[in-house]
Design a protein around this motif. Structure first.
Motif, PDB file in Angstrom:
ATOM      1  N   LEU A 163      -4.713  -4.790   7.445  1.00 25.09           N
ATOM      2  CA  LEU A 163      -3.572  -3.959   6.716  1.00 25.09           C
ATOM      3  C   LEU A 163      -2.610  -3.934   7.790  1.00 25.09           C
ATOM      4  CD1 LEU A 163      -2.656  -1.427   4.984  1.00 25.09           C
ATOM      5  CD2 LEU A 163      -4.096   0.343   6.536  1.00 25.09           C
ATOM      6  N   VAL A 217       1.013  -1.513   0.156  1.00 16.53           N
ATOM      7  CA  VAL A 217      -0.364   0.235   0.227  1.00 16.53           C
ATOM      8  C   VAL A 217       0.898   0.973   0.189  1.00 16.53           C
ATOM      9  CG1 VAL A 217      -1.511   1.245   0.805  1.00 16.53           C
ATOM     10  CG2 VAL A 217      -1.389  -1.229   0.859  1.00 16.53           C
ATOM     11  N   ARG A 218       0.944   2.014  -1.118  1.00 19.82           N
ATOM     12  CA  ARG A 218       1.100   3.305  -1.224  1.00 19.82           C
ATOM     13  C   ARG A 218      -0.060   3.996  -1.376  1.00 19.82           C
ATOM     14  NH1 ARG A 218       3.887   0.112   0.671  1.00 19.82           N
ATOM     15  NH2 ARG A 218       6.311  -0.586   0.888  1.00 19.82           N
ATOM     16  N   GLU A 219      -0.753   4.675  -0.426  1.00 18.29           N
ATOM     17  CA  GLU A 219      -1.577   5.343  -0.988  1.00 18.29           C
ATOM     18  C   GLU A 219      -1.553   6.733  -0.774  1.00 18.29           C
ATOM     19  OE1 GLU A 219      -5.895   5.386  -3.444  1.00 18.29           O
ATOM     20  OE2 GLU A 219      -4.392   3.746  -3.622  1.00 18.29           O
ATOM     21  N   GLY A 220      -1.867   7.781  -1.101  1.00 16.59           N
ATOM     22  CA  GLY A 220      -1.310   9.285  -0.200  1.00 16.59           C
ATOM     23  C   GLY A 220       0.031   9.343   0.613  1.00 16.59           C
ATOM     24  N   PHE A 230      -8.615   4.986   4.115  1.00 10.82           N
ATOM     25  CA  PHE A 230      -8.048   4.277   3.135  1.00 10.82           C
ATOM     26  C   PHE A 230      -8.716   2.463   3.110  1.00 10.82           C
ATOM     27  CE2 PHE A 230      -5.800  -0.233   2.236  1.00 10.82           C
ATOM     28  CZ  PHE A 230      -5.237   0.229   0.573  1.00 10.82           C
ATOM     29  N   MET A 231      -8.905   2.104   3.911  1.00  9.79           N
ATOM     30  CA  MET A 231      -9.292   0.666   4.515  1.00  9.79           C
ATOM     31  C   MET A 231     -11.492   0.895   4.632  1.00  9.79           C
ATOM     32  SD  MET A 231      -7.887  -1.825   5.536  1.00  9.79           S
ATOM     33  CE  MET A 231      -8.036  -3.246   6.347  1.00  9.79           C
ATOM     34  N   GLU A 241      -6.290   9.120   7.659  1.00 15.36           N
ATOM     35  CA  GLU A 241      -6.007   9.103   6.235  1.00 15.36           C
ATOM     36  C   GLU A 241      -5.961   7.491   6.111  1.00 15.36           C
ATOM     37  OE1 GLU A 241      -2.762   9.741   2.575  1.00 15.36           O
ATOM     38  OE2 GLU A 241      -3.054  10.925   4.450  1.00 15.36           O
ATOM     39  N   ALA A 242      -5.227   6.412   7.003  1.00 13.38           N
ATOM     40  CA  ALA A 242      -5.666   5.249   6.898  1.00 13.38           C
ATOM     41  C   ALA A 242      -6.762   4.048   7.220  1.00 13.38           C
ATOM     42  CB  ALA A 242      -4.167   4.436   8.169  1.00 13.38           C
ATOM     43  N   VAL A 257       0.030   6.605   3.326  1.00 14.84           N
ATOM     44  CA  VAL A 257       0.027   5.979   3.561  1.00 14.84           C
ATOM     45  C   VAL A 257       0.427   4.806   3.472  1.00 14.84           C
ATOM     46  CG1 VAL A 257      -1.588   3.941   4.543  1.00 14.84           C
ATOM     47  CG2 VAL A 257      -2.748   6.438   4.648  1.00 14.84           C
ATOM     48  N   HIS A 263     -12.613   2.455   2.253  1.00 16.81           N
ATOM     49  CA  HIS A 263     -13.059   3.021   0.682  1.00 16.81           C
ATOM     50  C   HIS A 263     -12.583   1.936  -0.134  1.00 16.81           C
ATOM     51  CE1 HIS A 263     -13.656   6.970   1.966  1.00 16.81           C
ATOM     52  NE2 HIS A 263     -14.258   7.348   1.331  1.00 16.81           N
ATOM     53  N   HIS A 264     -11.469   0.756   0.678  1.00 14.64           N
ATOM     54  CA  HIS A 264     -11.314  -0.368  -0.277  1.00 14.64           C
ATOM     55  C   HIS A 264     -12.010  -1.447  -0.701  1.00 14.64           C
ATOM     56  CE1 HIS A 264      -9.617  -3.640  -1.358  1.00 14.64           C
ATOM     57  NE2 HIS A 264      -8.012  -3.251  -1.960  1.00 14.64           N
TER      58      HIS A 264
END
Length: 384
Positions: free
Chosen positions: A186, A139-142, A214-215, A210-211, A144, A217-218
């Protein structure tokens, strides 16, 4: 008739899966020693041995036969794994690459001398950290940074964010094993990893927010709620997430955690929570030479330390506290009890507390050897 060593499942299994170990073809009531060994990715060797006696039929089943001594005693079917000790002082068994297994060598020796008996049987078994079908997704999202582990299948799974303590970096083996039980997990890094801050003091709660987003919206995470799992400093970070990012967090599991914010101040928007202080003069050196920090931490119920308490009354439950009764990092059992009283005083459900003796501060997934000690990143000294 030659002796045979039988393992079930045969050949390979997941690390947290029970392993059936049996020996057949022995003489009636024959004394034998069983040995187990593995090497970690750094080359350190871990070993355990136990003495047994075959039954009248010349068979030995570790699920029914008690060990007569060695690394452990009594009825312990998985003792050859959890009782392993390192050749290197203060070395902890961790899994650095969950995509490869630990290779366990098991041997049966004649008699009760762990290093002198004739070899009767031998087997090699792979202990894996990703169940069949589990996917590992970096995971390299924003901002996170971490690794998402997804069970087999294209449906949605309950989501968990997994946090470790104050050592930094990214630790994946607990998350990878949990995914094998049907959770989308995660493993979250928060400092000292890639482009993340080098120091924990530079990490704000917005990062964990933010993490969480991410979860949620997955597409393979089942909303609208997420669970949290944290150990040590990761535990009080989970409590802070549950208190201040509360709307979508409905279950929190804490392993040897504090009910106050520790080590560094916590910042979130306009909020600032001071860290629980400690008195370095109250640190003790045990007879073993290890450091005991328990009495050095300030009392979070007293002013001005009270300001570091995490407002659990703002969080949704349930809470589960997993406590090592001989945790020498801080008074985990006392902190769990404080949490119980605090929550009940505010009309919340009493959290569940599970106590484990002789486990120390670092309680790992099933069948990991309890570490004798680990080097604390704050004081740079080995503690239990």
């Amino acid at each position: 008739m030659a002796a045979t060593l039988s393992l079930e499942p045969a050949g390979r299994s997941c690390w947290d899966e029970p392993l059936s170990i049996a020996v057949r073809g022995l003489a009636p009531e024959q004394p034998v020693t069983l040995r187990a060994a593995l090497r970690d990715e750094k080359g350190a060797r871990f070993r355990a041995h136990a003495r047994y006696r075959a039954d009248a039929a010349g068979e030995l089943d570790l699920a029914r036969a008690p060990a007569l001594g060695g690394s452990f005693a009594g009825l312990e079917p998985m003792g050859l794994l959890w009782a392993m000790e390192p050749d290197r002082p203060h070395w902890r068994l961790v899994k650095r690459d969950v995509q490869t297994p630990f290779v366990v060598e098991l041997e049966v020796l004649d008699g009760h001398e762990p290093d002198g008996g004739r070899l009767l049987a031998r087997a090699v078994h792979e202990r894996h950290f990703m169940a069949p079908g589990v996917r590992r997704v970096p995971v390299r999202e924003g901002r996170v940074r971490g690794t998402l582990f997804l069970p087999a299948g294209e449906v949605q799974f309950p989501g968990i964010i997994d946090l470790y303590g104050s050592v930094g970096g990214l630790c994946e083996y607990r998350a990878s094993l949990l995914a094998g039980h049907g959770f989308a997990v995660l493993a979250l890094a928060c400092f000292r990893f890639e482009d993340l801050p080098e120091c924990l003091s530079d990490v704000r709660l917005e990062y964990f927010e933010e993490a969480l987003a991410f979860m949620l919206h997955h597409p393979q995470v089942k909303g609208p709620n997420i669970g949290l799992l944290g150990v040590s400093k990761g535990g009080d970070l989970c409590l802070s997430m549950a208190a201040f990012l509360k709307d979508n967090i409905t279950a929190t599991v804490l392993i040897n955690a504090c009910v106050a914010n520790t080590l560094v101040p916590l910042y979130y928007k306009d909020l600032s929570v001071p860290s629980l202080g400690y008195d370095q003069t109250k640190m003790k050196i045990m007879e073993s030479g290890l450091l005991d920090l328990r009495d050095s931490w300030n009392n979070p119920l007293e002013e001005p330390n009270h300001q570091s308490l995490i407002p659990l009354e703002k969080a949704q439950g349930p809470f589960l506290f997993i406590v090592g009764m001989d945790d020498h990092n801080w008074k985990s059992a006392l902190y769990a009890q404080i949490a119980c009283e605090h929550l009940q005083a505010h009309g919340k459900d009493r959290p569940q507390i599970i106590y484990y003796p002789e486990t120390g501060h670092c309680i790992d997934p099933p069948y990991f050897p309890p570490p004798i000690a680990f080097v604390h990143s704050v004081v740079d000294v080995a503690i239990f």
